[in-house]
Design an enzyme around this catalytic site. Sequence first.
Site, PDB file in Angstrom:
ATOM      1  CD  GLU A 285      20.029  60.973  -2.934  1.00  0.00           C
ATOM      2  OE1 GLU A 285      19.840  62.084  -2.409  1.00  0.00           O
ATOM      3  OE2 GLU A 285      19.165  60.369  -3.598  1.00  0.00           O
TER       4      GLU A 285
ATOM      5  CG  ASP B 284      13.570  59.214  -3.082  1.00  0.00           C
ATOM      6  OD1 ASP B 284      13.082  59.908  -2.190  1.00  0.00           O
ATOM      7  OD2 ASP B 284      14.552  59.565  -3.764  1.00  0.00           O
TER       8      ASP B 284
ATOM      9  CD  GLU C 158      12.182  64.867  -5.123  1.00  0.00           C
ATOM     10  OE1 GLU C 158      12.229  64.792  -3.882  1.00  0.00           O
ATOM     11  OE2 GLU C 158      13.138  64.547  -5.854  1.00  0.00           O
TER      12      GLU C 158
HETATM   13  O1  GCW Z   1      14.064  62.240  -3.262  1.00  0.00           O
HETATM   14  C1  GCW Z   1      15.395  62.627  -3.102  1.00  0.00           C
HETATM   15  C2  GCW Z   1      15.522  64.024  -3.638  1.00  0.00           C
HETATM   16  C3  GCW Z   1      16.785  64.713  -3.180  1.00  0.00           C
HETATM   17  C4  GCW Z   1      16.861  64.641  -1.656  1.00  0.00           C
HETATM   18  C5  GCW Z   1      16.857  63.168  -1.253  1.00  0.00           C
HETATM   19  C6  GCW Z   1      16.893  62.984   0.267  1.00  0.00           C
HETATM   20  C7  GCW Z   1      17.773  66.229  -0.122  1.00  0.00           C
HETATM   21  O2  GCW Z   1      15.473  63.967  -5.040  1.00  0.00           O
HETATM   22  O3  GCW Z   1      16.726  66.051  -3.620  1.00  0.00           O
HETATM   23  O4  GCW Z   1      17.992  65.301  -1.154  1.00  0.00           O
HETATM   24  O5  GCW Z   1      15.682  62.557  -1.731  1.00  0.00           O
HETATM   25  O6  GCW Z   1      15.849  62.686   0.817  1.00  0.00           O
HETATM   26  O7  GCW Z   1      17.938  63.122   0.872  1.00  0.00           O
END
Ligand code: GCW
Length: 712
Positions: free
Chosen positions: A306, A385, A413
Amino acid sequence: MSPGNGPEPVVDPAPHPAWLPDGALAAVGRRRVALRLPDLSGPARAIPSAGPDDSVVVGTLRAEAERATTVHGGVVVDPDDSPDLLLHLSPDLSGPAEGMSGARPGSPDGGFRFVRDGGRVAVVAATPTALLHGWFHVVRLGEAAFTGPDADERHAPAFALRVLDHWDNVDVHPVMGQVERGYAGGSIFYADGRVRDDLSRVTTYARLLAATGVDRVCINNVNVHAREARLLTDDLPEVARIAAALRPYGVRTHLAVSFAAPMTLGGLPTSDPLDDDVRAWWRAAADRVWATIPDFGGFVVKADSEGQPGPFAYGRDHADGANLLAEAVAPHGGLVHWRAFVYDHRQDWRDRSTDRARAAHDHFAPLDGRFADNVVVQVKHGPIDFQTREPVSPVLAAMPRTRVAIELQVTQEYTGQQRHACYLAPWWSENLAFRPWGGTGGDGDRVDGGDDARAVRDVVAAGGIAAVSNVGDDRFWTGHPLAQANLYAFGRLAWDPTLDPAALLDEWIGLTFAGSDGAVDPRLREVLHAVLGDSWRTYESYTAPLGVGFMVRPGHHYGPDVDGYEYTPWGTYHFADRDGIGVDRTRATGTGFTGQYPAPWRDVYEDLTTCPDELLLFFHHVPYTHELRSGTTVVQHIYDTHFAGVERVREMVAAWESLAELAPGAVPDDVDARVRERLAEQLRSAVEWRDQINTYFFRKSGIPDARGRTIY
Ligand code: GCW
């Protein structure tokens, strides 16, 4: 920022006591308590600079005993003055009672001994921190600690490493705010672009953690922005202050670092892990960290993920990257937690061959055996995720020669952002109990496997467990007061992953709602079980059906948006069309992801007739009329669960509201007000989910609800 943040925290100087109100210590506080120390003269020393040492914790133990007995009328006595509770720091745990029951062979940590003899209790441990864990064990047991039959037990954590990761930023990030994916106000560590002057709340936090089992905290976001990167260098004295605030309760400090630090902080032209100057830079950086904080834990790294920098820029792999840092921290006994959350976030949605679920295994499994001993590869529990439902990540079973840790998400989240009550321990527990080589499957199906009966919790014994914390500077710590149960349960599962989630919920209730005499109204207990016990499955039922994830609003991830991610580069698709839905991840016709599992799961998931219903759409693309193992069709299942989910939320609301009559005064007014406000939002949101999801699939499929309920 996101709507999940809720209203401003109530202005009250004192944070809510969470699971350690004074009443929770009534049983110990009423007694004669003594502390026996080996040859330590004088009061507890401050932490010496010589190296890792938790002798400051001795002072904490004294203070705990003093405070509890002062509040509840007990007394601290001399160890030879027949105490009811003796806390005994002794290098020799075996003592007079060898052959104790309950010892865990090969336990990574000495733990403590709990001996009850005629109603008197002795806790024996070799280190002050282990003794502190023993103290909180007695606190949790309450009266039962003293009233049970004679016992001689050994308690030690199942995992060597038990970490909470904070995605806290020092500066408020323009999009993500002070705490990325934080739903509980600001950071307890930082405010106004710097480490807070008053860190007393950090010590209170460490106390709460010590009462569960967590003993390491990473204090900054794994997305390391420019300001936060400097914690490693210019701000070390400030980090040392945070470490000093955590230390009294035996909690060690870790830092998330940027792989590009040699360039951005060190002015080098490269961050190539095989470059000598880069290696020297990291060694010097680590030397400075440990010179400042002798009991520092280590670094956490999100690399090539990311947008974070990593070794790929230099044609190197993740083992090269992790070992670079491992070499730098090794002389200090430090650790590197290297995250396996690596995937292409610039995918083309038109391309159905690229599968985000495959990515971590594709990148990491081939590297097994190449990571240094002090590297822990930290793997999200599922391949995508932190969704409400996913299979267990196949990476966990693919690296036998690597220390692998499982990563969970306590911050909600994707599970209601602490506006929805969603008790996650049953979900975590399922993941920890999953047997990659056969045994009990996700939905309780038994699937016969080979000789290897290990569960995920066994596989990660050496690498341990980590989770993203859900705490902020909100008065209730977690926004939703009932979300405290998730943090509590995570800590307890980190200590013992075999604990029963319902029993943990009960434990949490017993401590959190203890009256001044230590007792909890049984009706309150019942209501809390009714509200929270099955809340994760309830949340699943009105949101994500059959293993499909990411039907959330892009960016902030709160609320329904079925196609929100469908035509984006993020690799999270459901492929719904007029005929059917789901992702074909089979070897026969799909992305081949099922092949990343060992037998028997590679075959169980591959086959439509054996794939568990709850994961069906994760592994298969099927017509809406496909009949599930439960006997109902996919589309009817979607309708049924969404209608039922909302009804369940109505019951949760009614259960909570019944408290006013059943047990007036059992819940403090401020807690009650906050919970009511959150439950109202949960109901509104559940209705929104139900109507959007049902309407979407009705319009796509043209198939009406067999029971003729309202769909728009
Ligand atoms: O689920 C995602 C989140 C990001 C997060 C990423 C991760 C810290 O939306 O905000 O970044 O995972 O785990 O690195």
